[in-house]
Design an enzyme around this catalytic site. Structure first.
Site, mmCIF file in Angstrom:
data_model
loop_
_atom_site.group_PDB
_atom_site.id
_atom_site.type_symbol
_atom_site.label_atom_id
_atom_site.label_comp_id
_atom_site.label_asym_id
_atom_site.label_seq_id
_atom_site.Cartn_x
_atom_site.Cartn_y
_atom_site.Cartn_z
ATOM 1 C CG HIS A 1 -49.518 49.769 20.300
ATOM 2 N ND1 HIS A 1 -49.204 48.889 21.314
ATOM 3 C CD2 HIS A 1 -50.839 49.614 20.058
ATOM 4 C CE1 HIS A 1 -50.291 48.226 21.657
ATOM 5 N NE2 HIS A 1 -51.300 48.645 20.910
ATOM 6 C CG ASP B 1 -45.813 47.751 21.523
ATOM 7 O OD1 ASP B 1 -46.358 46.980 22.344
ATOM 8 O OD2 ASP B 1 -46.353 48.768 21.093
#
Length: 178
Positions: free
Chosen positions: A23, A121
């Site tokens: 991520h 995210d």
């Protein structure tokens, strides 16, 4: 015509990755591309992730270029070598659930340049959207999931309906081999 130069203020984007390697890599690449296009970037990590990045890259590895900086929020993860990966992951998740919103809002209000946009995210959507609403800042969710992972989520219902999931028989053997 007035020949005075005007200084145009660059948009300031805050980028918040989920605290996991893949991520962070995807969000960092996006942040670098946006910075290359002229946006001012503040990349927000947890303290634990920031320390790991500095350990792996060296003490000056996060010294960004002008207009690109790294900031941290507390995470509550112990800094002992005895802490296992599972313990660290559990503590990070607990910290995200209990501390993220307040710590992130505190960080944003202390920044010199007011942010014009947040890119979070997608795995942090609940917290980031709440923060953006409280701060009155537009937000965009960026899903860092790989294409194969996305397709797995997209097709899972169909796989269950066709009896292919959960894996059994030769599918299980193929999954084990590959």
């Amino acid at each position: 015509m007035d020949s005075m130069a005007t200084t145009e203020k660059k948009p300031h984007v805050i980028v918040i990755p989920f605290p996991d390697q893949s991520h962070i890599k995807a969000m960092l690449k996006l942040a670098e591309l946006l910075h290359h296009k002229g946006l001012q970037i503040t990349f927000v990590n947890t303290e634990f992730v920031q320390e790991r990045l500095l350990e792996s890259g060296g003490p000056h590895s996060l010294d960004g270029s002008p207009g690109f900086r790294f900031e941290t929020i507390p995470d509550g993860v112990p800094r002992s070598p005895e802490a296992s990966g599972d313990t660290i992951r559990d503590l990070l998740m607990e910290s995200l659930e209990t501390n993220f919103l307040g710590c992130f809002i505190d960080l944003v209000t202390k920044l010199q340049d007011a942010p014009t946009f947040i890119i979070s995210d997608g795995f942090l959507s609940i917290f980031a959207i709440d923060a953006a609403q409280k701060l009155g800042i537009p937000i965009m969710m960026y899903w860092t999931l790989a294409a194969c992972g996305y397709m797995g989520f997209y097709q899972i219902q169909s796989l269950f309906e066709k009896g292919f999931a959960p894996l059994k028989g030769w599918f299980l053997l193929l999954a084990y081999i590959f």
